[in-house]
Design a protein around this motif. Sequence first.
Motif, mmCIF file in Angstrom:
data_model
loop_
_atom_site.group_PDB
_atom_site.id
_atom_site.type_symbol
_atom_site.label_atom_id
_atom_site.label_comp_id
_atom_site.label_asym_id
_atom_site.label_seq_id
_atom_site.Cartn_x
_atom_site.Cartn_y
_atom_site.Cartn_z
ATOM 1 N N VAL A 41 0.839 -1.203 0.000
ATOM 2 C CA VAL A 41 0.000 0.000 0.000
ATOM 3 C C VAL A 41 0.871 1.249 0.000
ATOM 4 C CG1 VAL A 41 -1.654 1.355 1.354
ATOM 5 C CG2 VAL A 41 -1.960 -1.122 1.118
ATOM 6 N N GLY A 42 1.893 1.250 0.852
ATOM 7 C CA GLY A 42 2.787 2.397 0.910
ATOM 8 C C GLY A 42 3.536 2.619 -0.396
ATOM 9 N N TYR A 43 3.966 1.519 -1.031
ATOM 10 C CA TYR A 43 4.693 1.643 -2.297
ATOM 11 C C TYR A 43 3.795 2.230 -3.387
ATOM 12 C CZ TYR A 43 7.143 0.319 -6.566
ATOM 13 O OH TYR A 43 7.759 0.345 -7.797
ATOM 14 N N LEU A 44 2.552 1.749 -3.480
ATOM 15 C CA LEU A 44 1.621 2.278 -4.471
ATOM 16 C C LEU A 44 1.295 3.745 -4.196
ATOM 17 C CD1 LEU A 44 -0.830 -0.756 -4.833
ATOM 18 C CD2 LEU A 44 0.891 0.017 -6.485
ATOM 19 N N MET A 45 1.185 4.093 -2.932
ATOM 20 C CA MET A 45 0.904 5.489 -2.594
ATOM 21 C C MET A 45 2.058 6.394 -3.028
ATOM 22 S SD MET A 45 -0.899 5.128 1.169
ATOM 23 C CE MET A 45 -0.915 6.902 1.416
ATOM 24 N N MET A 46 3.280 5.926 -2.840
ATOM 25 C CA MET A 46 4.428 6.725 -3.271
ATOM 26 C C MET A 46 4.465 6.855 -4.794
ATOM 27 S SD MET A 46 7.625 5.781 -0.778
ATOM 28 C CE MET A 46 8.593 7.125 -1.471
ATOM 29 N N ARG A 47 4.125 5.776 -5.493
ATOM 30 C CA ARG A 47 4.140 5.816 -6.957
ATOM 31 C C ARG A 47 3.139 6.829 -7.497
ATOM 32 N NH1 ARG A 47 6.145 1.638 -10.107
ATOM 33 N NH2 ARG A 47 5.416 3.018 -11.796
ATOM 34 N N PHE A 48 2.012 6.979 -6.806
ATOM 35 C CA PHE A 48 0.958 7.895 -7.262
ATOM 36 C C PHE A 48 0.940 9.199 -6.459
ATOM 37 C CE2 PHE A 48 -0.536 3.723 -8.662
ATOM 38 C CZ PHE A 48 -0.840 3.984 -9.992
ATOM 39 N N ASN A 49 2.065 9.486 -5.789
ATOM 40 C CA ASN A 49 2.265 10.774 -5.103
ATOM 41 C C ASN A 49 1.270 11.049 -3.985
ATOM 42 O OD1 ASN A 49 4.479 11.509 -6.801
ATOM 43 N ND2 ASN A 49 3.008 12.111 -8.401
ATOM 44 N N PHE A 50 0.900 9.995 -3.260
ATOM 45 C CA PHE A 50 0.104 10.167 -2.047
ATOM 46 C C PHE A 50 1.065 10.284 -0.866
ATOM 47 C CE2 PHE A 50 -3.224 8.656 -4.738
ATOM 48 C CZ PHE A 50 -4.419 9.082 -4.169
ATOM 49 N N PRO A 51 0.859 11.228 0.028
ATOM 50 C CA PRO A 51 1.754 11.350 1.194
ATOM 51 C C PRO A 51 1.540 10.199 2.176
ATOM 52 C CG PRO A 51 -0.079 12.879 1.390
ATOM 53 C CD PRO A 51 -0.205 12.249 0.031
ATOM 54 N N LEU A 52 2.626 9.737 2.783
ATOM 55 C CA LEU A 52 2.544 8.619 3.726
ATOM 56 C C LEU A 52 2.225 9.084 5.152
ATOM 57 C CD1 LEU A 52 5.619 6.465 2.629
ATOM 58 C CD2 LEU A 52 3.233 6.230 1.923
ATOM 59 N N ALA A 53 2.668 10.294 5.508
ATOM 60 C CA ALA A 53 2.502 10.756 6.889
ATOM 61 C C ALA A 53 1.039 10.791 7.338
ATOM 62 C CB ALA A 53 3.141 12.130 7.053
ATOM 63 N N PRO A 54 0.080 11.271 6.515
ATOM 64 C CA PRO A 54 -1.313 11.256 6.979
ATOM 65 C C PRO A 54 -1.838 9.856 7.265
ATOM 66 C CG PRO A 54 -1.064 12.769 5.142
ATOM 67 C CD PRO A 54 0.224 12.014 5.243
ATOM 68 N N LEU A 55 -1.378 8.850 6.498
ATOM 69 C CA LEU A 55 -1.806 7.471 6.771
ATOM 70 C C LEU A 55 -1.358 7.045 8.165
ATOM 71 C CD1 LEU A 55 -1.612 4.462 4.333
ATOM 72 C CD2 LEU A 55 -0.884 4.214 6.696
ATOM 73 N N ILE A 56 -0.084 7.314 8.482
ATOM 74 C CA ILE A 56 0.423 6.953 9.801
ATOM 75 C C ILE A 56 -0.289 7.746 10.885
ATOM 76 C CG2 ILE A 56 2.484 6.961 11.252
ATOM 77 C CD1 ILE A 56 2.437 4.807 9.093
ATOM 78 N N LEU A 57 -0.532 9.011 10.615
ATOM 79 C CA LEU A 57 -1.233 9.852 11.581
ATOM 80 C C LEU A 57 -2.628 9.307 11.869
ATOM 81 C CD1 LEU A 57 -1.015 12.483 13.224
ATOM 82 C CD2 LEU A 57 -2.048 13.658 11.300
ATOM 83 N N GLY A 58 -3.350 8.920 10.817
ATOM 84 C CA GLY A 58 -4.672 8.339 11.018
ATOM 85 C C GLY A 58 -4.622 7.037 11.787
ATOM 86 N N THR A 59 -3.579 6.235 11.552
ATOM 87 C CA THR A 59 -3.434 4.972 12.268
ATOM 88 C C THR A 59 -3.168 5.200 13.751
ATOM 89 O OG1 THR A 59 -2.494 4.006 10.255
ATOM 90 C CG2 THR A 59 -2.198 2.781 12.284
ATOM 91 N N VAL A 60 -2.376 6.215 14.066
ATOM 92 C CA VAL A 60 -2.059 6.507 15.465
ATOM 93 C C VAL A 60 -3.260 7.083 16.196
ATOM 94 C CG1 VAL A 60 -0.638 7.957 16.972
ATOM 95 C CG2 VAL A 60 0.385 6.845 14.989
ATOM 96 N N LEU A 61 -3.946 8.015 15.556
ATOM 97 C CA LEU A 61 -4.997 8.760 16.240
ATOM 98 C C LEU A 61 -6.338 8.053 16.255
ATOM 99 C CD1 LEU A 61 -4.271 12.353 14.892
ATOM 100 C CD2 LEU A 61 -3.483 11.301 17.007
ATOM 101 N N GLY A 62 -6.554 7.148 15.305
ATOM 102 C CA GLY A 62 -7.851 6.485 15.202
ATOM 103 C C GLY A 62 -8.322 5.834 16.488
ATOM 104 N N PRO A 63 -7.557 4.895 17.058
ATOM 105 C CA PRO A 63 -8.017 4.226 18.284
ATOM 106 C C PRO A 63 -8.212 5.180 19.448
ATOM 107 C CG PRO A 63 -6.183 3.044 17.268
ATOM 108 C CD PRO A 63 -6.284 4.351 16.567
ATOM 109 N N ILE A 64 -7.323 6.164 19.597
ATOM 110 C CA ILE A 64 -7.441 7.114 20.709
ATOM 111 C C ILE A 64 -8.720 7.934 20.578
ATOM 112 C CG2 ILE A 64 -6.319 9.013 21.918
ATOM 113 C CD1 ILE A 64 -3.667 8.050 20.751
ATOM 114 N N GLY A 65 -8.988 8.426 19.361
ATOM 115 C CA GLY A 65 -10.195 9.206 19.148
ATOM 116 C C GLY A 65 -11.456 8.392 19.351
ATOM 117 N N GLU A 66 -11.460 7.141 18.872
ATOM 118 C CA GLU A 66 -12.647 6.293 19.000
ATOM 119 C C GLU A 66 -12.968 5.997 20.459
ATOM 120 O OE1 GLU A 66 -14.272 1.971 17.384
ATOM 121 O OE2 GLU A 66 -12.123 2.376 17.457
ATOM 122 N N VAL A 67 -11.949 5.638 21.236
ATOM 123 C CA VAL A 67 -12.167 5.312 22.641
ATOM 124 C C VAL A 67 -12.722 6.511 23.400
ATOM 125 C CG1 VAL A 67 -10.992 4.757 24.798
ATOM 126 C CG2 VAL A 67 -10.494 3.444 22.746
#
Length: 555
Positions: free
Chosen positions: A428-454
């Motif tokens: 997923v990360g490799y395809l995102m880089m190939r199509f110029n999608f930033p990786l940092a927001p994906l990681i940010l969403g992964t970190v914040l998702g569980p905290i926000g949901e709880v």
Amino acid sequence: MTLFDGFLLALSQMTEPYNLLLLGAGVLAGLLVGAIPGFSITMAVVIVLPFTYGMETTPGLAIMLGVMVGGISGGLVSAMLLGIPGTPASVATTFDGLPMVRKGEQGYALGLGLWASCIGGFVSGAVLFVLAPPLGQIGLEIGPWGYFCLILFALTITASLSDGNMIKGLIAACIGLLATAVGEDQVNGITRLTFGNGDLDGGFAYLPILIGVFAFSQLLSDMPTRAAARRTLSADAATNVRIPHLRVLKQIVKHWLLTLRSIAIGVFVGVLPAAGASISNLISYDQARKNSKNPEAFGTGTEEGIIAPESTNNATMGGALMVLVALGIPGDAAAAAVLAALLVHDVAPSPTFMTERPDVVYVILLAFVIGHIFVLLLQSAALKIFIRIVGIPIYILAGVILLYTGMGVFAINNTTFDIWTMFLFGMVGYLMMRFNFPLAPLILGTVLGPIGEVNLMRAMQISPDLMNFITRPWALLFLTMAILSLLFPFAKARSKSGYWKYFGAVSFLLIAIPMFMMQGSLRPIVGAALIVAAVWTAYRKFSNTSHTHEDLRHG
């Protein structure tokens, strides 16, 4: 025992050669673990914990705090040399650290990260003992409504980390949030999006996602062809291996305001339970770019992009430890392991911990501060070895890195499912880089998702009234900051025209409102100061506009 007596006792204990040796050994172990992608700080601390059972309280805390300090500082090595953060706290370090290393400035880049980390640790360790009581009270006041709004505020960073393409940044963040929605929710235990697959009941672990997205995408993009795979990561790997300490210190002094602001962000996020350096380093990087005179230089190897996240992540750990000793609330998983060590030795942190056991409190504080001195000494020497990594052909590094990351990922739960997760998100990360999608927001969403949901679930269980997100001052403060953060890029682009030039004044005014809603006398004073700042800022903008119109008429 008075506080002064406790300090003298702790100082005498921490200066014993045996305790200093254990602290140094813990720092060295943490540096090695932090520098290896896939092995987290928490894993290292948990592994060390059983060895402290037979120790006295001071030696046990010394070695565990050494591992924590070394681990948070060691993550910058792989982040800069390989573009793969050794720990989640070094994600933002890759944005400018790797480009600077590939310019041939290995020693300078690593020196900036090293000194910024240590200064962040020194300042937070020196200041937080004084601020621990009021900071701990703030952590209790925020509540689940405030925490959820804090997550919303942090998610607005997505717009700033998307290199001008907000849509792609939001899509990347949504992918990260979707990944966290798989498996059992943390409050009710209801499974979601598993499609009957038992391996998905526990959801996707964060570390395999992090390593997959960064390691695979970076390594695959570095060797698209056989010829590219045989080259090294840096064309100038054999030179400039010495850290120019004087040059580095001059640069940090030049950006002293950035350093202090980044440390303040780290301290603030550190006192919030379950937040941690994985959030603060991204927030700090975002704020550094927003307030920089040359924001377009970020991502190309600028000093500010290294100083901000590295001074923040160590300060965050200081905040987490001080909340631990003040309230018994671990700020992150590594601090939770330290809490376990305290409980093993029949020491239970609480709001009265500082008055009842000042010796143990000062042992933790001194071990944290002295640990950064060991980091400065050990990492300065070890960097000369680490820098040689960039002279190794990429295909050799790729095999070694994937071996260690696979071992680290497998060691989390001892299951091959985590390895498949690493492969999946690597693609997923490799395809995102190939199509110029930033990786940092994906990681940010992964970190914040569980905290926000709880915290959202907790807020709704306590009261379903949505007005709590406005009537509670901390929730209103973070919600206001989230809206202002989203509007900031538009205001900056139109700062010289129309009403947008008064955006700063309006921001001060809006932030002052929740400050007046808070308890105590100090916060309303801060609110009044913000109103004065708003009036002064508006007056200056109006005065400058009037002078400009007058000059145009006479010109």
